[in-house]
Design an enzyme around this catalytic site. Structure first.
Site, mmCIF file in Angstrom:
data_model
loop_
_atom_site.group_PDB
_atom_site.id
_atom_site.type_symbol
_atom_site.label_atom_id
_atom_site.label_comp_id
_atom_site.label_asym_id
_atom_site.label_seq_id
_atom_site.Cartn_x
_atom_site.Cartn_y
_atom_site.Cartn_z
ATOM 1 N N TYR A 1 0.848 -1.204 0.000
ATOM 2 C CA TYR A 1 0.000 0.000 0.000
ATOM 3 C C TYR A 1 0.879 1.248 0.000
ATOM 4 O O TYR A 1 0.738 2.116 -0.869
ATOM 5 C CB TYR A 1 -0.885 -0.053 1.235
ATOM 6 C CG TYR A 1 -1.902 1.053 1.368
ATOM 7 C CD1 TYR A 1 -2.993 1.130 0.500
ATOM 8 C CD2 TYR A 1 -1.806 1.995 2.393
ATOM 9 C CE1 TYR A 1 -3.948 2.135 0.646
ATOM 10 C CE2 TYR A 1 -2.752 2.990 2.546
ATOM 11 C CZ TYR A 1 -3.827 3.057 1.675
ATOM 12 O OH TYR A 1 -4.778 4.046 1.831
ATOM 13 N N ARG B 1 -11.004 -2.046 9.690
ATOM 14 C CA ARG B 1 -10.341 -0.907 10.320
ATOM 15 C C ARG B 1 -10.945 -0.685 11.701
ATOM 16 O O ARG B 1 -11.999 -1.194 12.042
ATOM 17 C CB ARG B 1 -10.457 0.340 9.434
ATOM 18 C CG ARG B 1 -9.420 0.331 8.340
ATOM 19 C CD ARG B 1 -9.545 1.488 7.375
ATOM 20 N NE ARG B 1 -10.545 1.253 6.346
ATOM 21 C CZ ARG B 1 -10.771 2.052 5.316
ATOM 22 N NH1 ARG B 1 -10.068 3.158 5.176
ATOM 23 N NH2 ARG B 1 -11.696 1.763 4.427
HETATM 24 P P1 NAD Z 1 -12.901 1.600 0.207
HETATM 25 O O1 NAD Z 1 -12.294 0.225 0.168
HETATM 26 O O2 NAD Z 1 -14.207 1.771 0.879
HETATM 27 O O3 NAD Z 1 -13.032 2.179 -1.258
HETATM 28 C C1 NAD Z 1 -12.117 1.896 -2.307
HETATM 29 C C2 NAD Z 1 -12.914 1.617 -3.573
HETATM 30 O O4 NAD Z 1 -12.002 1.396 -4.665
HETATM 31 C C3 NAD Z 1 -13.780 0.354 -3.465
HETATM 32 O O5 NAD Z 1 -15.097 0.628 -3.883
HETATM 33 C C4 NAD Z 1 -13.089 -0.636 -4.400
HETATM 34 O O6 NAD Z 1 -13.976 -1.587 -4.931
HETATM 35 C C5 NAD Z 1 -12.468 0.288 -5.430
HETATM 36 N N1 NAD Z 1 -11.340 -0.283 -6.151
HETATM 37 C C6 NAD Z 1 -10.216 -0.838 -5.613
HETATM 38 N N2 NAD Z 1 -9.404 -1.267 -6.595
HETATM 39 C C7 NAD Z 1 -10.026 -0.956 -7.770
HETATM 40 C C8 NAD Z 1 -9.685 -1.132 -9.132
HETATM 41 N N3 NAD Z 1 -8.545 -1.724 -9.502
HETATM 42 N N4 NAD Z 1 -10.540 -0.685 -10.085
HETATM 43 C C9 NAD Z 1 -11.698 -0.064 -9.744
HETATM 44 N N5 NAD Z 1 -12.077 0.113 -8.461
HETATM 45 C C10 NAD Z 1 -11.244 -0.327 -7.489
HETATM 46 O O7 NAD Z 1 -11.792 2.551 0.878
HETATM 47 P P2 NAD Z 1 -11.869 4.096 1.268
HETATM 48 O O8 NAD Z 1 -11.598 4.222 2.701
HETATM 49 O O9 NAD Z 1 -13.095 4.716 0.696
HETATM 50 O O10 NAD Z 1 -10.588 4.662 0.501
HETATM 51 C C11 NAD Z 1 -10.700 5.355 -0.734
HETATM 52 C C12 NAD Z 1 -9.359 5.954 -1.115
HETATM 53 O O11 NAD Z 1 -8.933 6.882 -0.100
HETATM 54 C C13 NAD Z 1 -8.244 4.930 -1.267
HETATM 55 O O12 NAD Z 1 -7.431 5.311 -2.371
HETATM 56 C C14 NAD Z 1 -7.468 5.045 0.020
HETATM 57 O O13 NAD Z 1 -6.126 4.710 -0.155
HETATM 58 C C15 NAD Z 1 -7.641 6.527 0.343
HETATM 59 N N6 NAD Z 1 -7.500 6.778 1.787
HETATM 60 C C16 NAD Z 1 -8.519 6.481 2.649
HETATM 61 C C17 NAD Z 1 -8.340 6.726 4.012
HETATM 62 C C18 NAD Z 1 -9.437 6.466 5.019
HETATM 63 O O14 NAD Z 1 -9.192 6.668 6.219
HETATM 64 N N7 NAD Z 1 -10.628 6.076 4.643
HETATM 65 C C19 NAD Z 1 -7.126 7.218 4.484
HETATM 66 C C20 NAD Z 1 -6.112 7.465 3.577
HETATM 67 C C21 NAD Z 1 -6.315 7.261 2.224
HETATM 68 N N1 UDP Z 2 -6.709 -1.527 16.014
HETATM 69 C C1 UDP Z 2 -7.111 -2.111 17.208
HETATM 70 N N2 UDP Z 2 -8.184 -2.975 17.192
HETATM 71 C C2 UDP Z 2 -8.877 -3.278 16.060
HETATM 72 C C3 UDP Z 2 -8.467 -2.690 14.834
HETATM 73 C C4 UDP Z 2 -7.370 -1.812 14.848
HETATM 74 O O1 UDP Z 2 -6.520 -1.844 18.270
HETATM 75 O O2 UDP Z 2 -9.840 -4.072 16.139
HETATM 76 C C5 UDP Z 2 -5.590 -0.572 16.024
HETATM 77 C C6 UDP Z 2 -4.477 -0.882 15.037
HETATM 78 O O3 UDP Z 2 -3.492 -1.730 15.599
HETATM 79 C C7 UDP Z 2 -3.931 0.501 14.722
HETATM 80 C C8 UDP Z 2 -5.136 1.440 14.891
HETATM 81 O O4 UDP Z 2 -6.115 0.697 15.626
HETATM 82 O O5 UDP Z 2 -2.939 0.858 15.673
HETATM 83 C C9 UDP Z 2 -5.756 1.881 13.573
HETATM 84 O O6 UDP Z 2 -5.915 0.759 12.758
HETATM 85 P P1 UDP Z 2 -6.717 0.753 11.372
HETATM 86 O O7 UDP Z 2 -6.803 -0.667 10.915
HETATM 87 O O8 UDP Z 2 -7.991 1.488 11.519
HETATM 88 O O9 UDP Z 2 -5.825 1.575 10.309
HETATM 89 P P2 UDP Z 2 -4.346 2.207 10.281
HETATM 90 O O10 UDP Z 2 -4.447 3.518 10.955
HETATM 91 O O11 UDP Z 2 -3.384 1.281 10.986
HETATM 92 O O12 UDP Z 2 -4.038 2.343 8.829
#
Ligand code: NAD
Ligand code: UDP
Length: 319
Positions: free
Chosen positions: A150, A191
């Site tokens: 990732y 998560r």
């Molecule tokens: P999510 O898994 O809910 O959404 C990701 C979406 O992308 C899904 O619908 C999945 O089916 C689609 N996808 C994955 N690979 C694909 C492909 N090859 N072709 C077409 N579709 C594809 O996750 P999210 O939390 O909504 O994350 C969305 C974006 O935001 C990601 O790029 C992630 O890295 C970034 N991001 C999210 C967070 C967060 O806290 N939610 C934090 C940092 C970055």
């Molecule tokens: N974590 C936890 N219990 C859970 C899931 C996650 O204690 O059931 C902790 C994990 O070890 C990390 C933090 O919560 O330190 C956030 O984890 P997450 O999977 O949400 O995403 P990250 O921030 O690591 O990308």
């Protein structure tokens, strides 16, 4: 604008599509459903301004008609190996979405002379040695660690985005997104927020990995989407942290969730070895977002959890 959103059926992508439609834009959502769900977009079916294309962004992308903006959000995003949706269980797909998917979506932006926004992540800072993390920090990542599929894909994606900006003059933006939560996260996402909220609703102890002293800074989805929206409309090409700087230890966070949901079952400590490189501290410095976008989060953690819990109750069939 006519906007392409990849990852549209995911948590953040579906909220983004909705936001752009509400602002009067046309949206083309693209997803292959690897971690997303059709239910996240069901309410948009029949909207004349919304078109959905089922497609894997790792393959050449063709979109009919003119595109004004591309937002590349497609990628698995959960690090939890106990979830089938965790990126360590989808390692090649994760690298392809970050590498080939970024290349193809940048190609779309170039062909259409569209502006481009990459969803990057706080994970590009790795297990950070600087705290809080500013955009100028280069990060502390293990290129072959379990999280590298990732982290390195996103670091490559940032580099490729800057290459298209510098060498092809593409109007690019990079959002470094920190932990975001809210309705439409999948129950089996893995998560911490979905895990803890569901455990609390079921009256079970919350599974804290390690001693819970590791920190995170959680942003409610509406705040995040506002930041992304403003970034797209800005002229900023350098990376911008978008997240909530309110830092909490995971143990404090577990107590907060139990208090809000009224769970008396307490905490169950689990081995810290979930992933070898679980970052110990994570907190965004959002000075740049404040200055450039006039943006900062407004929703407190307590308020955000109260807004999120009913969604999980519904999904669990309890409401
Ligand atoms: P999510 O898994 O809910 O959404 C990701 C979406 O992308 C899904 O619908 C999945 O089916 C689609 N996808 C994955 N690979 C694909 C492909 N090859 N072709 C077409 N579709 C594809 O996750 P999210 O939390 O909504 O994350 C969305 C974006 O935001 C990601 O790029 C992630 O890295 C970034 N991001 C999210 C967070 C967060 O806290 N939610 C934090 C940092 C970055
Ligand atoms: N974590 C936890 N219990 C859970 C899931 C996650 O204690 O059931 C902790 C994990 O070890 C990390 C933090 O919560 O330190 C956030 O984890 P997450 O999977 O949400 O995403 P990250 O921030 O690591 O990308």
């Amino acid at each position: 604008m006519r906007i392409l959103v990849t990852g549209a059926a995911g948590f953040l992508g579906s909220h983004l599509c909705e936001r752009f439609l509400n602002e009067g834009h046309q949206v083309i959502g693209m997803d292959n459903f690897i971690t997303g769900s059709v239910e996240n977009l069901a309410h948009l079916a029949g909207n004349p301004n919304f078109l959905f294309i089922r497609h894997d962004v790792a393959n050449f992308i063709f979109v009919p008609g003119k595109i004004d903006a591309v937002l590349h959000f497609a990628s698995p995003a959960s690090p939890n190996p106990s979830s089938p949706l965790g990126y360590t269980n989808l390692p090649i797909q994760t690298m392809k979405a970050g590498a080939l998917g970024t290349h193809n979506t940048l190609g779309v932006a170039r062909a259409h002379k569209a502006r481009y926004l990459l969803a990057s992540t706080s994970e590009i800072y790795g297990d950070p040695l600087e705290h809080p993390q500013k955009e100028t920090y280069w990060g502390h990542c293990d290129p072959i660690g379990v999280r590298s599929v990732y982290d390195e894909a996103k670091r490559f994606a940032e580099a490729l985005t800057m290459a298209y900006h510098r060498y092809h003059g593409i109007d690019t933006r990079i959002a470094r997104i920190f932990n975001t939560y809210g309705p439409r996260m999948r129950l089996d996402d893995g998560r911490v927020v979905p895990n803890f909220i569901q455990q609390a609703i079921r009256g079970e102890p919350l599974t804290v990995y390690g001693d819970g002293s590791q920190t995170r800074s959680f942003c409610y989805v509406d705040d995040l989407i506002e930041g992304i929206y403003r970034l797209l409309l800005s002229d900023e090409h350098g990376p911008v942290n978008i997240g909530n700087p309110a830092e909490t230890t995971i143990l404090e966070f577990a107590y907060t969730i139990n208090k809000i949901i009224g769970n008396k079952a307490g905490i169950a400590f689990k081995p810290a070895s979930r992933l070898g490189d679980d970052p110990q501290r994570r907190q965004p410095d959002i000075t740049r977002a404040k200055e450039i976008l006039g943006w900062e989060p407004k929703i407190s953690l307590e308020e955000g959890i109260r807004l999120t819990a009913p969604y999980f109750r519904r999904k669990m069939g309890l409401e």
